[in-house]
Scaffold this motif. Structure first.
Motif, PDB file in Angstrom:
ATOM      1  N   ALA A   1     -50.249 -14.655  27.583  1.00 55.11           N
ATOM      2  CA  ALA A   1     -51.507 -15.399  27.511  1.00 55.11           C
ATOM      3  C   ALA A   1     -52.171 -15.129  26.176  1.00 55.11           C
ATOM      4  CB  ALA A   1     -52.438 -14.969  28.646  1.00 55.11           C
ATOM      5  N   THR A   2     -53.086 -15.989  25.827  1.00 53.92           N
ATOM      6  CA  THR A   2     -53.956 -15.754  24.683  1.00 53.92           C
ATOM      7  C   THR A   2     -55.334 -15.503  25.262  1.00 53.92           C
ATOM      8  OG1 THR A   2     -52.656 -17.325  23.388  1.00 53.92           O
ATOM      9  CG2 THR A   2     -54.766 -16.664  22.495  1.00 53.92           C
ATOM     10  N   LEU A   3     -55.872 -14.319  25.007  1.00 54.55           N
ATOM     11  CA  LEU A   3     -57.193 -13.966  25.525  1.00 54.55           C
ATOM     12  C   LEU A   3     -58.208 -14.051  24.395  1.00 54.55           C
ATOM     13  CD1 LEU A   3     -56.419 -10.797  27.689  1.00 54.55           C
ATOM     14  CD2 LEU A   3     -56.548 -13.182  28.422  1.00 54.55           C
ATOM     15  N   TYR A   4     -59.354 -14.648  24.687  1.00 57.93           N
ATOM     16  CA  TYR A   4     -60.464 -14.740  23.741  1.00 57.93           C
ATOM     17  C   TYR A   4     -61.662 -14.042  24.354  1.00 57.93           C
ATOM     18  CZ  TYR A   4     -57.676 -18.319  21.492  1.00 57.93           C
ATOM     19  OH  TYR A   4     -56.666 -18.986  20.861  1.00 57.93           O
ATOM     20  N   ARG A   5     -62.405 -13.342  23.536  1.00 58.78           N
ATOM     21  CA  ARG A   5     -63.622 -12.701  23.998  1.00 58.78           C
ATOM     22  C   ARG A   5     -64.800 -13.307  23.252  1.00 58.78           C
ATOM     23  NH1 ARG A   5     -62.119  -6.867  24.670  1.00 58.78           N
ATOM     24  NH2 ARG A   5     -61.345  -7.441  26.684  1.00 58.78           N
ATOM     25  N   GLU A   6     -65.858 -13.593  23.984  1.00 63.31           N
ATOM     26  CA  GLU A   6     -67.050 -14.192  23.404  1.00 63.31           C
ATOM     27  C   GLU A   6     -68.156 -13.158  23.313  1.00 63.31           C
ATOM     28  OE1 GLU A   6     -69.950 -17.245  25.388  1.00 63.31           O
ATOM     29  OE2 GLU A   6     -68.173 -18.309  24.660  1.00 63.31           O
ATOM     30  N   ASP A   7     -68.858 -13.139  22.180  1.00 65.39           N
ATOM     31  CA  ASP A   7     -70.005 -12.254  22.011  1.00 65.39           C
ATOM     32  C   ASP A   7     -71.127 -12.792  22.900  1.00 65.39           C
ATOM     33  OD1 ASP A   7     -72.623 -11.440  21.008  1.00 65.39           O
ATOM     34  OD2 ASP A   7     -71.506 -10.499  19.372  1.00 65.39           O
TER      35      ASP A   7
ATOM     36  N   ASP B   1     -70.432 -16.579  19.926  1.00 63.46           N
ATOM     37  CA  ASP B   1     -69.285 -16.713  19.026  1.00 63.46           C
ATOM     38  C   ASP B   1     -68.082 -15.968  19.586  1.00 63.46           C
ATOM     39  OD1 ASP B   1     -70.827 -18.114  17.199  1.00 63.46           O
ATOM     40  OD2 ASP B   1     -71.335 -16.312  16.042  1.00 63.46           O
ATOM     41  N   TRP B   2     -66.901 -16.491  19.292  1.00 63.78           N
ATOM     42  CA  TRP B   2     -65.697 -15.762  19.665  1.00 63.78           C
ATOM     43  C   TRP B   2     -65.620 -14.523  18.791  1.00 63.78           C
ATOM     44  CZ3 TRP B   2     -61.522 -20.146  19.855  1.00 63.78           C
ATOM     45  CH2 TRP B   2     -61.739 -20.942  20.960  1.00 63.78           C
ATOM     46  N   SER B   3     -65.374 -13.384  19.407  1.00 65.99           N
ATOM     47  CA  SER B   3     -65.369 -12.140  18.651  1.00 65.99           C
ATOM     48  C   SER B   3     -63.999 -11.480  18.601  1.00 65.99           C
ATOM     49  CB  SER B   3     -66.384 -11.163  19.250  1.00 65.99           C
ATOM     50  OG  SER B   3     -66.055 -10.869  20.595  1.00 65.99           O
ATOM     51  N   LEU B   4     -63.072 -11.919  19.428  1.00 62.20           N
ATOM     52  CA  LEU B   4     -61.773 -11.264  19.494  1.00 62.20           C
ATOM     53  C   LEU B   4     -60.769 -12.216  20.127  1.00 62.20           C
ATOM     54  CD1 LEU B   4     -60.070  -8.561  19.376  1.00 62.20           C
ATOM     55  CD2 LEU B   4     -60.803  -8.192  21.718  1.00 62.20           C
ATOM     56  N   SER B   5     -59.542 -12.143  19.668  1.00 63.97           N
ATOM     57  CA  SER B   5     -58.467 -12.871  20.334  1.00 63.97           C
ATOM     58  C   SER B   5     -57.230 -12.009  20.290  1.00 63.97           C
ATOM     59  CB  SER B   5     -58.209 -14.215  19.660  1.00 63.97           C
ATOM     60  OG  SER B   5     -57.713 -14.019  18.359  1.00 63.97           O
TER      61      SER B   5
END
Length: 174
Positions: free
Chosen positions: A4-10, A15-19
């Motif tokens: 999977a591709t995981l995205y983390r939002e601030d 804003d997206w802060s990590l993937s």
């Protein structure tokens, strides 16, 4: 295993802060399918750390590699001199089953040497059913796109399968 591709939002800015490009062991996925609780982030292993905004993962048929696209600075620059970010295609070879940590990332496409026209993106990689070929979309969004094939055993030999007469395509599959 599951990829999977995981995205983390601030939570403060949105804003997206990590993937991350991650995998989860088959046993963890099977436990969820058998009625267990959903997986948590701790169940996943980042297999391509340092790759910015990985997307569109595709497993090789033998389950040892994952093709994906990620954003990298290219040789083209904005007016202020900062590098233009473009998507390139990479393949990560996973570590030996049961081992911890990242895999080995090999870039299939690479515009760090200004080989491409500005604004070119490579995305949506897909392995052929026999694992011999890798296909991906190359082009300008809302302009033209090629579908490109490369023999996995002979890197650096891409062949244009479909010429740039259509708008951008994504989500390739065999």
């Amino acid at each position: 295993m599951a990829a999977a591709t995981l995205y983390r939002e601030d939570p403060g800015t949105g804003d997206w802060s990590l993937s991350q490009l991650v995998v989860a062991p088959a046993s963890a996925v099977e436990a969820v399918l058998a009625g267990g609780p959903p997986l948590t982030a701790a169940a996943f292993t980042d297999v391509a750390p340092g790759c910015a905004w990985p997307a569109s993962p595709d497993w090789s048929p033998d389950g040892t590699r994952i093709a994906f696209s990620a954003t990298r600075p290219c040789a083209s620059t904005h007016e202020d001199g900062t590098p233009l970010l473009q998507m390139d295609v990479a393949v990560v070879t996973l570590p030996i089953p049961g081992s911890e940590g990242a895999g080995t990332v090999a870039w299939v496409t690479d515009d760090t040497a200004a080989d491409y026209e500005s604004g070119i993106n490579d995305s949506s990689p897909a392995f052929s059913p026999d694992g011999r070929w890798l296909a991906w979309a190359r082009g300008h969004e809302d302009d033209w796109t090629h579908i490109v094939l490369e023999d996995v055993g002979a890197p650096g030999s891409p062949t244009v399968l479909l010429d740039g007469t259509h708008w951008f395509r994504g989500g390739l599959d065999w």
